[in-house]
Design an enzyme around this catalytic site. Structure first.
Site, PDB file in Angstrom:
ATOM      1  N   LYS A 178       0.859  -1.184   0.000  1.00  0.00           N
ATOM      2  CA  LYS A 178       0.000   0.000   0.000  1.00  0.00           C
ATOM      3  C   LYS A 178       0.890   1.226   0.000  1.00  0.00           C
ATOM      4  O   LYS A 178       2.039   1.173   0.462  1.00  0.00           O
ATOM      5  CB  LYS A 178      -0.882   0.020   1.254  1.00  0.00           C
ATOM      6  CG  LYS A 178      -2.170   0.764   1.059  1.00  0.00           C
ATOM      7  CD  LYS A 178      -3.208  -0.119   0.384  1.00  0.00           C
ATOM      8  CE  LYS A 178      -4.424   0.669  -0.043  1.00  0.00           C
ATOM      9  NZ  LYS A 178      -5.534  -0.218  -0.428  1.00  0.00           N
ATOM     10  N   ASP A 203      -6.787   4.268  -4.803  1.00  0.00           N
ATOM     11  CA  ASP A 203      -7.498   4.082  -3.545  1.00  0.00           C
ATOM     12  C   ASP A 203      -8.142   5.455  -3.286  1.00  0.00           C
ATOM     13  O   ASP A 203      -8.301   6.234  -4.237  1.00  0.00           O
ATOM     14  CB  ASP A 203      -6.532   3.659  -2.421  1.00  0.00           C
ATOM     15  CG  ASP A 203      -7.249   3.100  -1.193  1.00  0.00           C
ATOM     16  OD1 ASP A 203      -7.607   1.921  -1.203  1.00  0.00           O
ATOM     17  OD2 ASP A 203      -7.480   3.853  -0.228  1.00  0.00           O
TER      18      ASP A 203
HETATM   19  N1  GLU Z   1      -7.138   0.105  -3.360  1.00  0.00           N
HETATM   20  C1  GLU Z   1      -7.849  -1.032  -3.802  1.00  0.00           C
HETATM   21  C2  GLU Z   1      -7.856  -2.077  -2.715  1.00  0.00           C
HETATM   22  O1  GLU Z   1      -7.810  -1.754  -1.594  1.00  0.00           O
HETATM   23  C3  GLU Z   1      -7.332  -1.568  -5.105  1.00  0.00           C
HETATM   24  C4  GLU Z   1      -5.944  -2.096  -5.085  1.00  0.00           C
HETATM   25  C5  GLU Z   1      -5.459  -2.576  -6.416  1.00  0.00           C
HETATM   26  O2  GLU Z   1      -6.235  -2.651  -7.360  1.00  0.00           O
HETATM   27  O3  GLU Z   1      -4.259  -2.875  -6.494  1.00  0.00           O
HETATM   28  O4  GLU Z   1      -7.942  -3.250  -2.911  1.00  0.00           O
END
Ligand code: GLU
Length: 449
Positions: free
Chosen positions: A126, A166
């Site tokens: 993240k 996100d």
């Molecule tokens: N932010 C989204 C999640 O929490 C998508 C993450 C992604 O597609 O890599 O899963």
């Protein structure tokens, strides 16, 4: 109480006392995998729990950019590559003023298990920044994205780490981030980011995937109880991309989404967000420089309740789609008192641990976010495959695969809890199933990370 689990939690609490969100998720996951840990003495032997609670790599960096007044601004950028045992690091970027190491760490930890649940080869990561996109012009957001990528590009790559969006990072920002990456690398490695527009390699259905996936998961839950979505009243929070996907699919399937909300308050639409125009209007409001959901109330002539959360309304199903810790005991009691039977988390960790335990006790079913919202990252992994194959599946093909993945996540969670002797417990089941996959990969790879 398992001694190894409790000792590990105590150590994490001591070491990361300044990151309460991280401690919250570690306690939630580790306590619920107790039956699994009891069956596997090798977890303690290889100290799997402490190794899972420590990110593989934490990158903090400075982002300097110039605002429209010519002033030089400084933000902090983050990318935490949490656990790469089952695949390429994968997870979103969040731009919000509340972002700090504890938020990125909790999200990275959750992501590791969420990604493992998809069954696809993606590890957890993240990132993001404390940059606040609200009230910023297009030029400011673009310059920020370019400055952010100028540092981030050193640490990511199509088989190393693949960021996505996100909160505060949508298709527009992903485009600017990719443009800068391509400029810096002089090559078209579009597998480095997901959530791209289809014109340069994005997957169809990716924008809808998190919301659609959540509704597919909910359908499995309702099926279990012999019920269906038609005519159900659904209260949701948020009005961003995830809430939009939920509303769109609910509208197709005949359920009524009666609330939308932001920090500014909530709207109540008795008839439901029940036309294409209403559904698309959510995104228009979200795209404003200073978004405010009161615009929906004005346009469609429905009530708006300033600075209130939507959990006071009567609904069969509640789906928080906004952010972490939206539901504490007060809200949980309200939800139960309103007769809600299905509590389905969509945003990451929207419920405090105390409230979650209460809801599990009083609702027919509680769906945990790491399972319910995994459709987004699952389609991101499909986007990575399409980029690697230099190919694009049709919308129907992607949607069908997404549906299958969500069904599988639901079924494996249900089964994992039952096998552990916990009955129908989708929260523990998701944790157990995901934990087992990550732990097995870590053990197979030896004492490495
Ligand atoms: N932010 C989204 C999640 O929490 C998508 C993450 C992604 O597609 O890599 O899963």
């Amino acid at each position: 109480m398992n001694d190894y689990i409790e000792r590990t939690i105590e150590a994490v609490k001591k070491k990361y006392s300044y990151e309460p969100e991280f401690i919250q998720t570690v306690e939630e996951v580790f306590r619920s995998v107790e039956p699994l840990v009891a069956l596997h003495p090798e977890y303690e032997k290889y100290n799997i729990l402490a190794r899972m609670a420590e990110p593989d790599r934490c990158i903090n960096f400075k982002v300097v950019w110039v605002d429209d007044e010519g002033k030089v601004q400084v933000n902090t950028g983050y990318r935490y590559q949490f656990n790469g045992a089952v695949g390429t690091y994968k997870g979103g970027l969040r731009f919000a003023p509340s972002v700090y190491s504890g938020i990125i760490k909790f999200l990275g930890f959750e992501q590791t298990f969420k990604n493992a649940l998809t069954g696809l080869p993606i590890g957890g990561a993240k990132g993001g920044s404390d940059f606040d996109p609200i009230g910023k012009s297009e030029g400011e957001v673009m310059r920020f994205c370019q400055a952010f990528m100028t540092e981030l590009y050193k640490y990511i790559g199509p088989s190393l780490d693949v960021p996505a969006g996100d909160l505060g990072v949508g298709g527009r920002e992903i485009g600017w981030l990719f443009g800068q990456y391509r400029r810096l690398k002089s090559s078209f490695d579009n597998g480095v980011l997901t959530g791209k527009a289809p014109v340069y390699g994005g997957s169809l259905i990716r924008p809808e995937a998190t919301g659609y996936g959540a509704v597919y998961y909910l359908q499995e839950v309702l099926n279990h109880f012999g019920e269906s979505l038609a005519g159900k009243r659904v209260a949701i929070s948020g009005y961003g991309n995830v809430a939009w996907g939920v509303a769109k699919k609910m509208h197709q399937l005949g359920a009524k989404v009666v609330t939308l909300s932001g920090p500014e308050g909530y709207i109540y639409d008795e008839n439901g967000v029940d036309t294409d125009e209403k559904v698309e209007f959510m995104l228009k409001v979200r795209a404003m420089e200073t978004p405010n959901i009161e615009e929906y109330a004005k346009k469609f002539n429905v009530p708006f309740y300033p600075h209130e959360k939507p959990w006071g309304v009567k609904a069969d199903i509640v789906m928080p789609c906004a952010t972490q810790n939206e539901i504490d005991m007060k809200e949980a009691e309200q939800i139960v008192a309103n007769g809600t039977q299905y509590y389905i988390e969509v945003s990451n960790m929207p419920t405090t641990n105390e409230a979650l335990a209460y809801l599990k006790e009083h609702c027919k079913a509680v769906g945990p976010s790491k399972a319910v919202n995994a459709g987004g990252v699952a389609v991101s992994a499909l986007e990575m495959s399409q980029n690697a194959m230099r190919y694009a599946w049709s919308a129907e093909e992607v949607d069908e695969k997404l549906h299958g993945i969500m069904k599988n996540i639901y079924e494996s969670s249900e089964k994992a809890a039952a096998q552990a002797g916990l009955g129908y417990d989708l929260v523990a089941g998701a944790n157990i199933h995901a934990f087992e996959r990550v732990a097995s990969a870590m053990i197979a790879e030896g004492i490495a990370q």
